[in-house]
Design an enzyme around this catalytic site. Structure first.
Site, PDB file in Angstrom:
ATOM      1  N   ASN A   1       0.841  -1.195   0.000  1.00 30.20           N
ATOM      2  CA  ASN A   1       0.000   0.000   0.000  1.00 30.20           C
ATOM      3  C   ASN A   1       0.871   1.238   0.000  1.00 30.20           C
ATOM      4  O   ASN A   1       2.002   1.235   0.489  1.00 30.20           O
ATOM      5  CB  ASN A   1      -0.973   0.012   1.190  1.00 30.20           C
ATOM      6  N   SER A   2       0.335   2.299  -0.600  1.00 28.82           N
ATOM      7  CA  SER A   2       1.061   3.573  -0.612  1.00 28.82           C
ATOM      8  C   SER A   2       0.075   4.699  -0.337  1.00 28.82           C
ATOM      9  O   SER A   2      -0.003   5.658  -1.097  1.00 28.82           O
ATOM     10  CB  SER A   2       1.765   3.778  -1.950  1.00 28.82           C
TER      11      SER A   2
ATOM     12  N   ASN B   1      -2.488   7.376  16.238  1.00 25.53           N
ATOM     13  CA  ASN B   1      -1.231   7.097  15.541  1.00 25.53           C
ATOM     14  C   ASN B   1      -0.785   8.398  14.882  1.00 25.53           C
ATOM     15  O   ASN B   1      -1.489   8.938  14.034  1.00 25.53           O
ATOM     16  CB  ASN B   1      -1.501   5.996  14.497  1.00 25.53           C
TER      17      ASN B   1
ATOM     18  N   CYS C   1       6.532   5.012   8.648  1.00 25.36           N
ATOM     19  CA  CYS C   1       5.736   4.954   7.427  1.00 25.36           C
ATOM     20  C   CYS C   1       6.654   5.077   6.207  1.00 25.36           C
ATOM     21  O   CYS C   1       7.374   6.061   6.068  1.00 25.36           O
ATOM     22  CB  CYS C   1       4.695   6.070   7.367  1.00 25.36           C
TER      23      CYS C   1
ATOM     24  N   LYS D   1       6.180   3.124  17.368  1.00 23.29           N
ATOM     25  CA  LYS D   1       5.989   2.100  16.330  1.00 23.29           C
ATOM     26  C   LYS D   1       7.209   1.996  15.438  1.00 23.29           C
ATOM     27  O   LYS D   1       7.593   2.944  14.756  1.00 23.29           O
ATOM     28  CB  LYS D   1       4.753   2.415  15.491  1.00 23.29           C
TER      29      LYS D   1
ATOM     30  N   ASN E   1       5.896  -2.162  11.287  1.00 28.13           N
ATOM     31  CA  ASN E   1       5.221  -1.439  10.224  1.00 28.13           C
ATOM     32  C   ASN E   1       5.549  -2.185   8.930  1.00 28.13           C
ATOM     33  O   ASN E   1       6.181  -3.240   8.949  1.00 28.13           O
ATOM     34  CB  ASN E   1       5.682   0.027  10.171  1.00 28.13           C
ATOM     35  N   THR E   2       5.136  -1.667   7.810  1.00 33.24           N
ATOM     36  CA  THR E   2       5.308  -2.408   6.559  1.00 33.24           C
ATOM     37  C   THR E   2       6.760  -2.388   6.062  1.00 33.24           C
ATOM     38  O   THR E   2       7.540  -1.507   6.401  1.00 33.24           O
ATOM     39  CB  THR E   2       4.405  -1.811   5.473  1.00 33.24           C
TER      40      THR E   2
ATOM     41  N   GLY F   1       0.567  -8.219   5.405  1.00 37.81           N
ATOM     42  CA  GLY F   1      -0.153  -9.462   5.152  1.00 37.81           C
ATOM     43  C   GLY F   1       0.718 -10.680   5.441  1.00 37.81           C
ATOM     44  O   GLY F   1       1.882 -10.550   5.830  1.00 37.81           O
TER      45      GLY F   1
ATOM     46  N   GLY G   1       1.920  -7.683  11.988  1.00 36.31           N
ATOM     47  CA  GLY G   1       2.587  -7.961  10.715  1.00 36.31           C
ATOM     48  C   GLY G   1       2.183  -9.344  10.251  1.00 36.31           C
ATOM     49  O   GLY G   1       2.727 -10.350  10.694  1.00 36.31           O
TER      50      GLY G   1
HETATM   51  C1  LIG Z   1      -3.719   0.382   3.976  1.00 42.91           C
HETATM   52  C2  LIG Z   1      -2.787   0.459   5.148  1.00 42.91           C
HETATM   53  C3  LIG Z   1      -2.637   1.673   5.820  1.00 42.91           C
HETATM   54  C4  LIG Z   1      -1.760   1.769   6.911  1.00 42.91           C
HETATM   55  N1  LIG Z   1      -1.637   2.966   7.556  1.00 42.91           N
HETATM   56  C5  LIG Z   1      -0.816   3.059   8.646  1.00 42.91           C
HETATM   57  C6  LIG Z   1      -0.713   4.276   9.379  1.00 42.91           C
HETATM   58  O1  LIG Z   1      -1.375   5.274   9.069  1.00 42.91           O
HETATM   59  N2  LIG Z   1       0.127   4.324  10.447  1.00 42.91           N
HETATM   60  C7  LIG Z   1       0.859   3.229  10.843  1.00 42.91           C
HETATM   61  O2  LIG Z   1       1.579   3.293  11.833  1.00 42.91           O
HETATM   62  N3  LIG Z   1       0.776   2.065  10.164  1.00 42.91           N
HETATM   63  C8  LIG Z   1      -0.046   1.953   9.084  1.00 42.91           C
HETATM   64  N4  LIG Z   1      -0.123   0.756   8.402  1.00 42.91           N
HETATM   65  C9  LIG Z   1       0.691  -0.399   8.840  1.00 42.91           C
HETATM   66  C10 LIG Z   1      -0.109  -1.370   9.716  1.00 42.91           C
HETATM   67  O3  LIG Z   1      -0.561  -0.715  10.892  1.00 42.91           O
HETATM   68  C11 LIG Z   1       0.719  -2.600  10.128  1.00 42.91           C
HETATM   69  O4  LIG Z   1       1.841  -2.185  10.865  1.00 42.91           O
HETATM   70  C12 LIG Z   1       1.193  -3.402   8.946  1.00 42.91           C
HETATM   71  O5  LIG Z   1       0.228  -3.404   7.917  1.00 42.91           O
HETATM   72  C13 LIG Z   1       1.508  -4.864   9.295  1.00 42.91           C
HETATM   73  O6  LIG Z   1       0.387  -5.540   9.844  1.00 42.91           O
HETATM   74  P1  LIG Z   1      -0.677  -6.420   8.996  1.00 42.91           P
HETATM   75  O7  LIG Z   1       0.117  -7.385   8.164  1.00 42.91           O
HETATM   76  O8  LIG Z   1      -1.556  -7.080  10.023  1.00 42.91           O
HETATM   77  O9  LIG Z   1      -1.431  -5.462   8.151  1.00 42.91           O
HETATM   78  C14 LIG Z   1      -1.013   0.629   7.313  1.00 42.91           C
HETATM   79  C15 LIG Z   1      -1.175  -0.582   6.633  1.00 42.91           C
HETATM   80  C16 LIG Z   1      -2.054  -0.694   5.557  1.00 42.91           C
HETATM   81  C17 LIG Z   1      -2.199  -2.020   4.851  1.00 42.91           C
END
Ligand SMILES: Cc1cc2nc3c(=O)[nH]c(=O)nc-3n(C[C@H](O)[C@H](O)[C@H](O)COP(=O)(O)O)c2cc1C
Ligand SMILES: Cc1cc2nc3c(=O)[nH]c(=O)nc-3n(C[C@H](O)[C@H](O)[C@H](O)COP(=O)(O)OP(=O)(O)OC[C@H]3O[C@@H](n4cnc5c(N)ncnc54)[C@H](O)[C@@H]3O)c2cc1C
Ligand code: FES
Lengths: 256, 256
Positions: free
Chosen positions: B21-22, B51, B81, B116, B143-144, B168, B194
């Site tokens: 995602n971006s 956040n 981020c 985070k 985070n991602t 994911g 994560g």
């Molecule tokens: C669409 C999307 C938007 C996200 N926005 C934020 C954000 O605003 N702030 C943040 O700290 N992490 C953000 N993340 C990261 C998630 O909070 C999480 O750390 C990451 O996706 C890994 O967990 P998951 O695999 O369960 O999604 C976002 C992730 C996705 C997919």
């Protein structure tokens, strides 16, 4: 707005049209809550993201919705292989749908390709008074022409190569139609380039126009903010979200 | 602090067992959030964690200071981020960066402060230790992971931002490893996330050292995923004679 997520049964799989897949799903809660122009989000095996598919028709009495789609990749390919009796995990109904408070007015529906199915339920609301221009690449890609003939006053069919109806793009006829007929409102769905021209033509002619947009989605409910669509808001540009603020937008708002 | 438009679409792409995602932190700004979003959130009878991300140190400080005066329950400092050009990850990839920003925000608020962390670093243990030493009450990760997907037909990146953040199931093993390494270095609570999609994934996170687990991407596939995870987790605890999740936190038995 209520929405539901559950496993719902494919009640009917109409294989008579070779240009698309055409299924009826029994989902009484969704059918009951659904409005023309809304969509559902379907889980496809092995995929993390659901696939958005518009609701083509709603039968609240029977508790069913009709979905018409084509294969574009792995998700829709899997979907196309699901047979009668199979269950689909569906989230919906989602999105805002068409604003149909204007059914007393003279409406024109303009659909291109896979943008044709999402217009059918809305066209029905005009009880035979609306017109439609439906455009397809060629005769092999055509769909729902009889359905539109059943619910519209005049239906013009066009194809890019002339193999069906008039040859040319829907927009080439649009100018002509809207100057000859006093339409109050145009509803349109199809490829972005087509929607852009439809919106320009209606704007120039001072006719209200609503377009149903597509964007890649994740949550489908307005939470993740991935399905961005650029709009003008108070003379400023901003991103709205197709799944929640749309898929139907006032064409005036969109920054193409 | 001020409104952020976010990145142009497409903002999402599906990959093998993951998504990129971006979004780029689209949000209406801190004042709008406090006035319009927070009251609704507080009515939902749950803990509200804000956040936060700024473009500069001053902005981070000011956002935290304004939130300190509200009834937000906790603040999560997003220094990870990958999708914004200023701020975000820039503050989170070196120990010095993490120390500076954490100390600064610590001075702005007495609310519980979660930092985070980004997985896009070479030594997560060092970063975790730096956050704790600078006043964090808890850390959350991951985070991602920065990634990229190219459409081989158009030879262009699928995301308009070119790169995006991977989340994911694809990232679960990386996340579990990093939670384990971070938990070994700090005594403050670790929130693990994560790729968690099933209760089994959540058990792994807890065993690795997380005392709470977040679920993000899995909600896109199944809106009930968190409920299924909680149900499965309860069964696992019962069947194995544990009275609380606390009893399995950090209980992975490492090979010597
Ligand atoms: C669409 C999307 C938007 C996200 N926005 C934020 C954000 O605003 N702030 C943040 O700290 N992490 C953000 N993340 C990261 C998630 O909070 C999480 O750390 C990451 O996706 C890994 O967990 P998951 O695999 O369960 O999604 C976002 C992730 C996705 C997919
Ligand atoms: C509101 C809305 C209504 C739609 N209604 C219909 C319909 O009634 N009938 C129909 O045939 N198609 C419809 N589409 C398009 C349909 O969602 C895509 O064809 C489908 O998602 C493609 O998935 P795939 O796995 O087959 O293709 P892939 O290209 O493999 O998909 C990869 C990813 O991109 C997304 N994606 C690809 N193309 C589109 C697209 N055009 N729009 C949004 N996301 C896309 C997929 O959802 C998936 O996340 C609609 C799209 C939207 C946004
Ligand atoms: S798909 Fe999540 S906000 Fe539209």
């Amino acid at each position: 707005m209520p929405y539901y997520q559950d496993d719902y049964k494919i009640e009917e799989n109409d294989t008579s049209n070779s240009s698309c897949f055409d299924i009826q799903v029994y989902c009484p809660e969704i059918a009951n809550a659904a409005k023309a122009g809304q969509f559902v989000h379907i889980q496809c095996e092995g995929k993390i993201l659901r696939r958005p598919i518009s609701i083509c028709e709603i039968d609240k009495k029977a508790g069913t919705i009709r979905l018409v789609f084509d294969i574009r990749g792995d998700g829709t390919r899997w979907l196309s292989k699901q047979e009668e009796g199979a269950f689909l995990n569906i989230l919906g109904p989602l999105g805002n749908g068409f604003n149909l408070n204007e059914t007393a007015k003279k409406a024109l529906f303009v659909g291109g390709g896979m943008g044709v199915p999402p217009l059918l339920e809305a066209a029905k609301a005009f009880k035979g008074k609306a017109d439609a221009i439906l455009g397809f690449k060629c005769i092999d890609n055509s769909m729902l022409i009889d359905d539109f003939n059943d619910v519209c006053s005049k239906v013009i069919v066009m194809s890019d190569d002339g193999s069906l109806g008039e040859k040319g793009f829907v927009t080439s006829l649009l100018c002509d139609r809207i100057t000859k007929n006093k339409y109050d409102v145009v509803y349109s769905c199809g490829p972005t380039a087509m929607l852009k021209s439809v919106s320009e033509i209606t704007l120039e002619n001072n006719i209200a126009c609503f377009v149903s947009m597509e964007e890649r989605m994740a949550c489908g409910v307005g939470a993740c903010l991935v399905c961005a669509c650029k709009v003008k808001e108070n003379d400023k540009e901003a991103y709205k979200h197709v799944c929640k603020d749309g898929p139907v937008f006032n064409a005036k708002e969109i920054v193409w | 602090m001020l409104e952020r438009m976010g990145n142009p679409p497409p903002r999402i792409a599906e990959t093998s067992s993951g998504i990129l995602n971006s979004v780029g932190l689209q949000n209406p700004g801190i004042d709008y959030f406090i006035e319009h979003n927070l009251p609704w959130l507080k009515e939902q009878n749950t803990v509200v964690i804000a956040n936060i991300a700024g473009g500069t140190h001053d902005e981070y400080y000011e956002i935290a200071r304004r939130l300190d005066a509200t009834d937000v329950d906790m603040i999560e400092l997003n220094i990870s981020c990958p999708n914004v050009h200023e701020g975000g990850i820039a503050f989170g990839t070196s120990c010095m960066g993490v120390e500076n920003i954490t100390k600064l925000v610590r001075r702005a608020t007495s609310k519980p402060l979660i930092v985070k962390l980004s997985p896009n670093v070479s030594d997560i243990g060092e970063i975790a230790a730096a956050a704790e030493a600078s006043g964090a009450d808890a850390i959350s990760l991951i985070n991602t992971i920065t990634g990229m997907k190219i459409d081989i037909k158009t030879r262009r990146p699928l995301l308009k931002n070119n790169t995006g953040g991977l989340s994911g199931p694809a990232v679960l093993p990386v996340a579990v490893r990093m939670v384990w390494q971070a938990a070994a270095r700090v005594s403050i609570p670790v929130i693990g996330m994560g790729g968690v999609a099933t209760w089994q994934d959540a058990v792994e996170m807890l065993l690795a050292g997380a005392c709470a687990v977040q679920v993000g991407t899995a909600n896109f596939t199944d809106a009930y995923a968190p409920l299924s995870i909680i149900g499965g987790l309860d069964n696992y605890l019962n069947e194995n004679g544990f009275k609380s999740v606390r009893e399995i936190v950090k209980k992975v038995e490492i090979w010597q």
